[in-house]
Write a protein that holds these residues in place. Structure first.
Motif, PDB file in Angstrom:
ATOM      1  N   SER A 216      23.513  14.549 -22.120  1.00 20.98           N
ATOM      2  CA  SER A 216      22.183  13.948 -22.266  1.00 20.98           C
ATOM      3  C   SER A 216      21.941  13.584 -23.729  1.00 20.98           C
ATOM      4  O   SER A 216      21.481  12.476 -24.048  1.00 20.98           O
ATOM      5  CB  SER A 216      21.105  14.918 -21.771  1.00 20.98           C
ATOM      6  OG  SER A 216      19.813  14.388 -22.011  1.00 20.98           O
ATOM      7  N   TYR A 217      22.268  14.529 -24.612  1.00 19.25           N
ATOM      8  CA  TYR A 217      22.116  14.253 -26.051  1.00 19.25           C
ATOM      9  C   TYR A 217      23.040  13.111 -26.477  1.00 19.25           C
ATOM     10  O   TYR A 217      22.639  12.198 -27.193  1.00 19.25           O
ATOM     11  CB  TYR A 217      22.431  15.503 -26.872  1.00 19.25           C
ATOM     12  CG  TYR A 217      22.303  15.284 -28.361  1.00 19.25           C
ATOM     13  CD1 TYR A 217      21.097  15.508 -29.008  1.00 19.25           C
ATOM     14  CD2 TYR A 217      23.397  14.847 -29.122  1.00 19.25           C
ATOM     15  CE1 TYR A 217      20.973  15.296 -30.371  1.00 19.25           C
ATOM     16  CE2 TYR A 217      23.279  14.633 -30.482  1.00 19.25           C
ATOM     17  CZ  TYR A 217      22.067  14.863 -31.107  1.00 19.25           C
ATOM     18  OH  TYR A 217      21.957  14.636 -32.457  1.00 19.25           O
ATOM     19  N   GLY A 218      24.300  13.181 -26.011  1.00 15.46           N
ATOM     20  CA  GLY A 218      25.276  12.167 -26.397  1.00 15.46           C
ATOM     21  C   GLY A 218      24.885  10.772 -25.944  1.00 15.46           C
ATOM     22  O   GLY A 218      25.008   9.804 -26.698  1.00 15.46           O
ATOM     23  N   LEU A 219      24.405  10.667 -24.707  1.00 18.44           N
ATOM     24  CA  LEU A 219      24.006   9.364 -24.183  1.00 18.44           C
ATOM     25  C   LEU A 219      22.796   8.808 -24.919  1.00 18.44           C
ATOM     26  O   LEU A 219      22.726   7.614 -25.230  1.00 18.44           O
ATOM     27  CB  LEU A 219      23.730   9.459 -22.687  1.00 18.44           C
ATOM     28  CG  LEU A 219      24.964   9.595 -21.785  1.00 18.44           C
ATOM     29  CD1 LEU A 219      24.550   9.869 -20.351  1.00 18.44           C
ATOM     30  CD2 LEU A 219      25.825   8.334 -21.863  1.00 18.44           C
ATOM     31  N   HIS A 220      21.841   9.681 -25.205  1.00 13.35           N
ATOM     32  CA  HIS A 220      20.678   9.218 -25.961  1.00 13.35           C
ATOM     33  C   HIS A 220      21.053   8.879 -27.408  1.00 13.35           C
ATOM     34  O   HIS A 220      20.527   7.925 -27.985  1.00 13.35           O
ATOM     35  CB  HIS A 220      19.568  10.272 -25.936  1.00 13.35           C
ATOM     36  CG  HIS A 220      18.774  10.262 -24.673  1.00 13.35           C
ATOM     37  ND1 HIS A 220      19.019  11.134 -23.638  1.00 13.35           N
ATOM     38  CD2 HIS A 220      17.742   9.479 -24.259  1.00 13.35           C
ATOM     39  CE1 HIS A 220      18.179  10.897 -22.638  1.00 13.35           C
ATOM     40  NE2 HIS A 220      17.395   9.896 -22.992  1.00 13.35           N
ATOM     41  N   ALA A 221      21.970   9.673 -27.983  1.00 14.85           N
ATOM     42  CA  ALA A 221      22.442   9.361 -29.333  1.00 14.85           C
ATOM     43  C   ALA A 221      23.168   8.021 -29.351  1.00 14.85           C
ATOM     44  O   ALA A 221      22.982   7.203 -30.263  1.00 14.85           O
ATOM     45  CB  ALA A 221      23.367  10.469 -29.835  1.00 14.85           C
ATOM     46  N   SER A 222      23.996   7.790 -28.332  1.00 12.72           N
ATOM     47  CA  SER A 222      24.703   6.513 -28.232  1.00 12.72           C
ATOM     48  C   SER A 222      23.727   5.371 -27.994  1.00 12.72           C
ATOM     49  O   SER A 222      23.860   4.297 -28.579  1.00 12.72           O
ATOM     50  CB  SER A 222      25.710   6.564 -27.085  1.00 12.72           C
ATOM     51  OG  SER A 222      26.728   7.472 -27.360  1.00 12.72           O
ATOM     52  N   GLY A 223      22.760   5.628 -27.103  1.00 14.20           N
ATOM     53  CA  GLY A 223      21.757   4.600 -26.836  1.00 14.20           C
ATOM     54  C   GLY A 223      20.978   4.246 -28.079  1.00 14.20           C
ATOM     55  O   GLY A 223      20.705   3.074 -28.353  1.00 14.20           O
ATOM     56  N   THR A 224      20.626   5.271 -28.857  1.00 16.62           N
ATOM     57  CA  THR A 224      19.903   5.031 -30.103  1.00 16.62           C
ATOM     58  C   THR A 224      20.760   4.251 -31.085  1.00 16.62           C
ATOM     59  O   THR A 224      20.308   3.276 -31.692  1.00 16.62           O
ATOM     60  CB  THR A 224      19.482   6.375 -30.741  1.00 16.62           C
ATOM     61  OG1 THR A 224      18.626   7.061 -29.846  1.00 16.62           O
ATOM     62  CG2 THR A 224      18.757   6.143 -32.050  1.00 16.62           C
ATOM     63  N   ALA A 225      22.016   4.691 -31.248  1.00 20.04           N
ATOM     64  CA  ALA A 225      22.921   3.996 -32.163  1.00 20.04           C
ATOM     65  C   ALA A 225      23.199   2.575 -31.680  1.00 20.04           C
ATOM     66  O   ALA A 225      23.273   1.634 -32.482  1.00 20.04           O
ATOM     67  CB  ALA A 225      24.227   4.775 -32.286  1.00 20.04           C
ATOM     68  N   LEU A 226      23.360   2.439 -30.359  1.00 20.20           N
ATOM     69  CA  LEU A 226      23.590   1.123 -29.777  1.00 20.20           C
ATOM     70  C   LEU A 226      22.429   0.191 -30.055  1.00 20.20           C
ATOM     71  O   LEU A 226      22.606  -0.939 -30.528  1.00 20.20           O
ATOM     72  CB  LEU A 226      23.793   1.263 -28.271  1.00 20.20           C
ATOM     73  CG  LEU A 226      23.939  -0.037 -27.474  1.00 20.20           C
ATOM     74  CD1 LEU A 226      25.243  -0.719 -27.815  1.00 20.20           C
ATOM     75  CD2 LEU A 226      23.858   0.236 -25.982  1.00 20.20           C
TER      76      LEU A 226
END
Length: 415
Positions: A216-226
């Motif tokens: 969940s953290y990783g996907l949101h971190a990726s989404g934010t970075a994306l």
């Protein structure tokens, strides 16, 4: 001033200078590579390359679907080395599968450009190879960080970037665009020389965090970075659709220096990320960090803007030759926007990431990107490249204010 001295002393105590200097060298190498390519490539080739690079910039933060960001955050808050190794092994295997899927999706995007731009597919193909190498590099870098080995992080980062830019300059000079593409495709794989097999051979899958929490953290971190990097790619992509490759080249030249000044804030905060993550519930620590950050970066931002304002034309002529000197107005608008970005978006976005509030980061990043699209749809058609500079600067500032407000709410709730 006493608190500032303690702040700086702790930065060096945590070996933050190794991370800072290595990321600084990485930025300088990237800048030199871009500068060299601008000088040797014709405007149309540089414009096409910028389009593919902008698409790559959208996909790169999503590397491994956020496995590296999860490793850095959760590996930083645990003190057990075996748990760190177990977490690293699990995320490497899971992340690699997602990385291959991401590379395929990246190549699918090229289908939208093939009919419009000649020979663009092979550029996409070599950038797809770079995506895979980029995954291994980021994972190994994060692993060094969670074990507190900032010297090792600096060593791998410096070798990959210095040797990479050396190969880029040599091969670009000898073979032009093809040489450049070969260099950027394969240099990230140099990171595999630092691959530690003992971390993955006989480590049981055992860690205190739930897999749902990690991804969940990783996907949101990726989404934010994306979404964040999409902000700095959407401008180029929209110009490519609304105008032409020459306009893309002019805008890319004008934004190159302003966009790179933020490395000062980003590298500083990346150096402190593990410390910030460990102190995510320490209200006094976070308040002092913000105060000391401004003591350093407020004067730095003002100085950068004043120098850029007074010497904008000369800077463009020295770095990019006289043919790009007419972009001075675009340059100064973007410089002001990125100076504000250092004081708002870079600071509070990274703080929210360190304390685990990635959902807020993702939402604000999405709203910022939406604002950019809305502003540019009106301003680019009316003012051209200057309109895009205005759109990006305004969007970043409003997004930064939202991030600041969100983090202050988080601070207010801490005891």
């Amino acid at each position: 001033m006493k608190s500032l001295r303690i702040f700086i002393r702790d930065f060096f105590k945590n070996k933050g200078q190794h991370v800072f200097l290595s990321l600084l060298i990485a930025k300088i190498c990237a800048f030199l590579g871009s500068l060299f390519v601008i000088r040797i490539l014709p405007e149309n080739e540089f414009g096409i390359l910028s389009i593919v690079a902008s698409v790559f910039a959208v996909f790169a933060p999503f590397s491994g679907f956020g496995s590296q960001q999860s490793l850095l955050r959760f590996g930083s808050v645990t003190f057990d080395d075996n748990e760190k190794k177990s977490l690293s092994k699990y995320l490497l295997m899971k992340g690699f599968f997602y990385q291959l899927l991401l590379s395929v999706l990246f190549l699918v995007v090229s289908l939208f450009y093939i009919t419009r731009y000649e020979d663009i597919f092979y550029i996409f193909l070599l950038f797809a190879v770079r995506l895979v190498g980029f995954y291994f590099l980021n994972h190994i870098q994060s692993e060094f960080r969670i074990f507190g080995n900032n010297r090792g992080f600096a060593r791998i980062t410096n070798v990959v970037n210095v040797l990479g830019v050396s190969l880029l300059l040599l091969l670009s000079y000898l073979f032009g665009l093809k040489g450049y593409l070969i260099a950027i495709a394969f240099t990230p794989f140099l990171a595999l020389f630092w691959f530690k097999k003992e971390h993955y051979v006989s480590v049981a899958e055992s860690f205190s965090f739930s897999k749902k929490e990690i991804f969940s953290y990783g996907l949101h971190a990726s989404g934010t970075a994306l979404l964040s990097d999409a902000l700095f790619s959407a401008d180029v992509l929209m110009i490519s659709f609304l105008m032409n490759e020459t306009s893309v080249a002019n805008y890319k030249v004008a934004i190159l220096i302003p966009a790179n000044i933020t490395f000062l804030a980003l590298t500083f905060m990346q150096s402190d990320f593990p410390v910030l993550a460990k102190n995510f519930k320490n209200k006094r620590f976070l308040q002092d960090y913000i105060a000391n950050y401004y003591k350093i970066f407020l004067p730095v931002s003002l100085l950068i803007f004043m120098v850029g304002f007074w010497f904008k034309t000369e800077i463009l002529e020295v770095f990019f030759t006289g043919k790009y000197s007419d972009n001075s107005s675009v340059f100064i608008i973007l410089l002001g926007g990125f100076c504000l970005n250092m004081l708002l978006r870079n600071l509070y976005g990274n703080l929210l990431s360190a304390v685990g509030k990635m959902k807020v980061n993702t939402l604000v990043s999405f709203l910022t990107l939406l604002l950019l699209v809305l502003f540019s749809a009106f301003l680019v058609t009316k003012f051209g490249v200057i309109g895009m500079a205005m759109s990006l600067s305004l969007s970043m500032t409003l997004g930064g204010l939202l991030l600041m407000y969100s983090f202050l709410l988080y601070l207010k709730d801490l005891k």
